[in-house]
Each structure stands twice: as C-alpha cells, then as structure tokens.
Design a protein around this motif. Structure first.
Motif, PDB file in Angstrom:
ATOM      1  N   PHE A 138      68.888   9.476  46.843  1.00  0.00           N
ATOM      2  CA  PHE A 138      68.189   8.191  46.928  1.00  0.00           C
ATOM      3  C   PHE A 138      67.407   7.983  48.227  1.00  0.00           C
ATOM      4  O   PHE A 138      66.642   7.030  48.341  1.00  0.00           O
ATOM      5  CB  PHE A 138      69.192   7.052  46.717  1.00  0.00           C
ATOM      6  N   LYS A 139      67.614   8.856  49.208  1.00  0.00           N
ATOM      7  CA  LYS A 139      66.751   8.922  50.393  1.00  0.00           C
ATOM      8  C   LYS A 139      66.636   7.594  51.146  1.00  0.00           C
ATOM      9  O   LYS A 139      65.539   7.069  51.365  1.00  0.00           O
ATOM     10  CB  LYS A 139      65.333   9.385  49.992  1.00  0.00           C
ATOM     11  N   ILE A 140      67.754   7.052  51.566  1.00  0.00           N
ATOM     12  CA  ILE A 140      67.731   5.894  52.455  1.00  0.00           C
ATOM     13  C   ILE A 140      67.741   6.419  53.887  1.00  0.00           C
ATOM     14  O   ILE A 140      68.683   7.088  54.307  1.00  0.00           O
ATOM     15  CB  ILE A 140      68.929   4.968  52.188  1.00  0.00           C
ATOM     16  N   ASP A 141      66.688   6.109  54.644  1.00  0.00           N
ATOM     17  CA  ASP A 141      66.496   6.713  55.968  1.00  0.00           C
ATOM     18  C   ASP A 141      67.624   6.387  56.932  1.00  0.00           C
ATOM     19  O   ASP A 141      68.064   7.239  57.699  1.00  0.00           O
ATOM     20  CB  ASP A 141      65.160   6.256  56.570  1.00  0.00           C
ATOM     21  N   ASN A 142      68.072   5.135  56.926  1.00  0.00           N
ATOM     22  CA  ASN A 142      69.063   4.702  57.909  1.00  0.00           C
ATOM     23  C   ASN A 142      70.150   3.891  57.217  1.00  0.00           C
ATOM     24  O   ASN A 142      69.931   2.746  56.817  1.00  0.00           O
ATOM     25  CB  ASN A 142      68.378   3.866  58.993  1.00  0.00           C
ATOM     26  N   LEU A 143      71.326   4.469  57.090  1.00  0.00           N
ATOM     27  CA  LEU A 143      72.448   3.766  56.477  1.00  0.00           C
ATOM     28  C   LEU A 143      73.232   2.946  57.494  1.00  0.00           C
ATOM     29  O   LEU A 143      74.216   2.285  57.123  1.00  0.00           O
ATOM     30  CB  LEU A 143      73.395   4.765  55.800  1.00  0.00           C
ATOM     31  N   ASP A 144      72.793   2.963  58.742  1.00  0.00           N
ATOM     32  CA  ASP A 144      73.562   2.317  59.806  1.00  0.00           C
ATOM     33  C   ASP A 144      72.944   1.012  60.296  1.00  0.00           C
ATOM     34  O   ASP A 144      73.135   0.613  61.451  1.00  0.00           O
ATOM     35  CB  ASP A 144      73.735   3.280  60.983  1.00  0.00           C
ATOM     36  N   LYS A 145      72.200   0.340  59.455  1.00  0.00           N
ATOM     37  CA  LYS A 145      71.713  -0.987  59.827  1.00  0.00           C
ATOM     38  C   LYS A 145      72.278  -2.032  58.856  1.00  0.00           C
ATOM     39  O   LYS A 145      72.684  -1.697  57.730  1.00  0.00           O
ATOM     40  CB  LYS A 145      70.192  -1.034  59.855  1.00  0.00           C
ATOM     41  N   PRO A 146      72.342  -3.309  59.262  1.00  0.00           N
ATOM     42  CA  PRO A 146      72.934  -4.335  58.411  1.00  0.00           C
ATOM     43  C   PRO A 146      72.237  -4.412  57.052  1.00  0.00           C
ATOM     44  O   PRO A 146      71.007  -4.269  56.959  1.00  0.00           O
ATOM     45  CB  PRO A 146      72.726  -5.630  59.215  1.00  0.00           C
ATOM     46  N   PHE A 147      73.023  -4.642  56.035  1.00  0.00           N
ATOM     47  CA  PHE A 147      72.483  -4.705  54.668  1.00  0.00           C
ATOM     48  C   PHE A 147      71.354  -5.718  54.564  1.00  0.00           C
ATOM     49  O   PHE A 147      70.368  -5.479  53.859  1.00  0.00           O
ATOM     50  CB  PHE A 147      73.608  -5.061  53.694  1.00  0.00           C
ATOM     51  N   GLN A 148      71.471  -6.843  55.262  1.00  0.00           N
ATOM     52  CA  GLN A 148      70.464  -7.898  55.160  1.00  0.00           C
ATOM     53  C   GLN A 148      69.095  -7.459  55.679  1.00  0.00           C
ATOM     54  O   GLN A 148      68.083  -8.095  55.374  1.00  0.00           O
ATOM     55  CB  GLN A 148      70.922  -9.139  55.917  1.00  0.00           C
ATOM     56  N   ASP A 149      69.049  -6.382  56.462  1.00  0.00           N
ATOM     57  CA  ASP A 149      67.781  -5.937  57.037  1.00  0.00           C
ATOM     58  C   ASP A 149      67.022  -4.946  56.143  1.00  0.00           C
ATOM     59  O   ASP A 149      65.899  -4.561  56.471  1.00  0.00           O
ATOM     60  CB  ASP A 149      68.022  -5.282  58.406  1.00  0.00           C
ATOM     61  N   TYR A 150      67.621  -4.535  55.045  1.00  0.00           N
ATOM     62  CA  TYR A 150      66.922  -3.621  54.139  1.00  0.00           C
ATOM     63  C   TYR A 150      65.907  -4.375  53.281  1.00  0.00           C
ATOM     64  O   TYR A 150      66.082  -5.565  52.988  1.00  0.00           O
ATOM     65  CB  TYR A 150      67.917  -2.904  53.222  1.00  0.00           C
ATOM     66  N   SER A 151      64.877  -3.668  52.850  1.00  0.00           N
ATOM     67  CA  SER A 151      63.930  -4.241  51.892  1.00  0.00           C
ATOM     68  C   SER A 151      64.605  -4.381  50.534  1.00  0.00           C
ATOM     69  O   SER A 151      65.678  -3.794  50.296  1.00  0.00           O
ATOM     70  CB  SER A 151      62.706  -3.335  51.753  1.00  0.00           C
ATOM     71  N   CYS A 152      63.995  -5.151  49.633  1.00  0.00           N
ATOM     72  CA  CYS A 152      64.564  -5.325  48.288  1.00  0.00           C
ATOM     73  C   CYS A 152      64.699  -3.987  47.569  1.00  0.00           C
ATOM     74  O   CYS A 152      65.683  -3.749  46.867  1.00  0.00           O
ATOM     75  CB  CYS A 152      63.681  -6.275  47.471  1.00  0.00           C
ATOM     76  N   GLY A 153      63.718  -3.108  47.768  1.00  0.00           N
ATOM     77  CA  GLY A 153      63.779  -1.801  47.119  1.00  0.00           C
ATOM     78  C   GLY A 153      64.936  -0.960  47.622  1.00  0.00           C
ATOM     79  O   GLY A 153      65.632  -0.296  46.842  1.00  0.00           O
ATOM     80  N   MET A 154      65.183  -0.993  48.954  1.00  0.00           N
ATOM     81  CA  MET A 154      66.296  -0.232  49.521  1.00  0.00           C
ATOM     82  C   MET A 154      67.636  -0.837  49.117  1.00  0.00           C
ATOM     83  O   MET A 154      68.613  -0.113  48.884  1.00  0.00           O
ATOM     84  CB  MET A 154      66.177  -0.183  51.046  1.00  0.00           C
ATOM     85  N   LYS A 155      67.688  -2.157  49.011  1.00  0.00           N
ATOM     86  CA  LYS A 155      68.916  -2.807  48.545  1.00  0.00           C
ATOM     87  C   LYS A 155      69.252  -2.357  47.124  1.00  0.00           C
ATOM     88  O   LYS A 155      70.422  -2.149  46.784  1.00  0.00           O
ATOM     89  CB  LYS A 155      68.768  -4.331  48.594  1.00  0.00           C
ATOM     90  N   GLN A 156      68.218  -2.204  46.310  1.00  0.00           N
ATOM     91  CA  GLN A 156      68.470  -1.754  44.943  1.00  0.00           C
ATOM     92  C   GLN A 156      68.921  -0.297  44.927  1.00  0.00           C
ATOM     93  O   GLN A 156      69.769   0.080  44.104  1.00  0.00           O
ATOM     94  CB  GLN A 156      67.216  -1.941  44.087  1.00  0.00           C
TER      95      GLN A 156
END
Length: 264
Positions: A138-156
C-alpha cells in the motif's frame, strides 16, 4: 464462498412520544430490511451490492459479518453456518467501514495498526513483519506520524491495511470511497481491484449506491431495493435478462431493474 438462502431481517421503527400517547401499547410498525434473499458470492471476485440508501445493503453486510442475526433463512460462509458457527466465520472475514472509523487520531499509523493487530491476536515480532508486508503493497511513506495528519486517501489505505492484518479470505466493505475526492476514490478502487483481488486473491463484497463505481470495479452485481433482491450476476447477463443493449451503462440497467424513470 458465500451462499445465502431465503434470508430475511425485520426491524421495528421507534415511535415518537406523541404516537405513543395516541396509540395503544401495541408493537411498533415493522420494516422489512431484507426479505427472502437468495444470493451466491463467487470466490476471489468483487461482488457489488448496489442500491439506494435504506435498501438493505448495510444490513446484509452486518448479518454476513456476524454483527446482526437474521430472523430467518440461512447463510453458509467458507463452509460454516452463519448462526451456528459465528466464531469460525470471524476468523475468515474482515469488515471495512472506511474513513476514520475506529482509528485513534493522536496515535501514529504504526501505533494504530499495532493496536488493532493485538486485537486480532497478532503479537510481536510477527505483527511488525505483517505491517511491513502490507506497507510494501500500500506504499504509505511515513507510518510514524499521527493518524489525523494523513490525507483522506492515506487514511483509506490504512483502513485497508487494518482489514488485511489477520489475512482474511473475505472482506466486506461498506461504501469505502464515500468520503474521498474523485482522485483518491479512483486510487482506492484500483487498489481493491489490482492488489486485493489480482495480487492477494481476496473475495470482496462491496456495498455502494454509486452506479459508476460499481461498473468500474464489479465482477458481479446484486441490485437491492426495498430489502429485496431485484437482479444479480454479471452485468452482461443482467442486461440480456432485461432486454437491454450491451453498450448501455450500469446506471441505465439499474433504473430498468428497479423500475424507475429518470425525472427531467
């Protein structure tokens, strides 16, 4: 993979205070959320439950996910009876509600996934390995930032990773692109089609009221309206059954099946 026979579910609408005062103590009026559903879901394909809001799609997903008991009928999932063997079925399935539901906003993506992994009885070091395997997909660049800071696409994408942590055979999805912009929604559909089906061989049951989304992603369609199954199967076969041209859109098929005309 999943076989449903004569499945029904009835709910009772709550009454307002005025109605309670003006009527007897009789039971509230019933509503048939599902009525005599017969349906098969093929293995390693995407079946889309298509219908308007209130059609019964979510109720059917909740029943198949063992969250709600049917009133009558039966369902066999991965060889197990839905009512008799819910614990066996839970080891084979996952439910994706989409968006931010259930995630902890101030925890990182990694921390959220580790938390949910422990709920699935996956523990370290196997859990870290599993998360890394899924992130290769799924290629999420940074798993070490707060969930609230991800874009809607990354949250999905994180939602998809969470659903896949226990490596289920079947994934139920309730409007997974509902809150996404068109670009993120298309990316999510491609991930589902290319990664979950083609690469991982999962079976997907996806509920939506979006005919364009259904046409883009579905191997099979089950059209539900008013708690009743109106048509099911390959789109090409449904077109043929209802006497429609093979080049007509799924939106046209949908309105033909449910018997409604587009108001101009």
């Amino acid at each position: 993979m999943i076989t449903i026979e004569n499945l029904s579910k009835r709910f009772y609408l709550p009454r307002t205070f005025n109605k309670m005062l003006s009527s007897s103590l009789r039971r509230p009026d019933p509503v048939d959320a599902l009525k005599n559903i017969y349906l098969d879901f093929p293995k390693k394909e995407i079946t889309v439950l298509l219908g308007p809001n209130g059609a019964g799609k979510t109720t059917l997903l909740k029943i198949l996910s063992t969250l709600v008991l049917p009133d009558s009928g039966k369902a066999i999932i991965c060889g197990y009876d839905l009512v008799k063997n819910p614990d066996k079925i839970k080891t084979k399935i996952s439910l994706l509600l989409g968006g931010e539901k259930g995630f902890y906003l101030h925890l990182t993506g990694q921390q959220n996934l580790e938390f949910f992994g422990t709920l699935f009885n996956i523990f370290q070091p196997k859990l870290k390995i599993r998360i890394a395997e899924l992130n290769d997909i799924f290629k999420i660049d940074n798993l070490d930032k707060p969930f609230q800071d991800y874009s809607c696409g990354m949250k999905q994408r994180l939602s998809l990773m969470r659903a896949l942590l226990p490596d289920p055979e079947i994934i139920f999805m309730d409007e997974p692109t509902k809150s996404l912009d068109p670009v993120s929604a298309r990316e999510t559909r491609l991930l589902i089609k290319q990664k979950l089906i083609s690469q991982l061989g999962k079976t997907i049951i996806l509920a939506t009221h979006n005919t364009k989304e259904a046409e883009e992603i579905a191997d099979n369609v089950a059209i539900i309206d008013g708690g009743r199954l109106k048509a099911s199967g390959k789109i090409v076969d449904i077109r043929k059954k209802f006497g429609l041209q093979q080049n007509c859109s799924l939106e046209e098929v949908y309105f033909k099946v449910i018997g409604e005309k587009i108001a101009l």
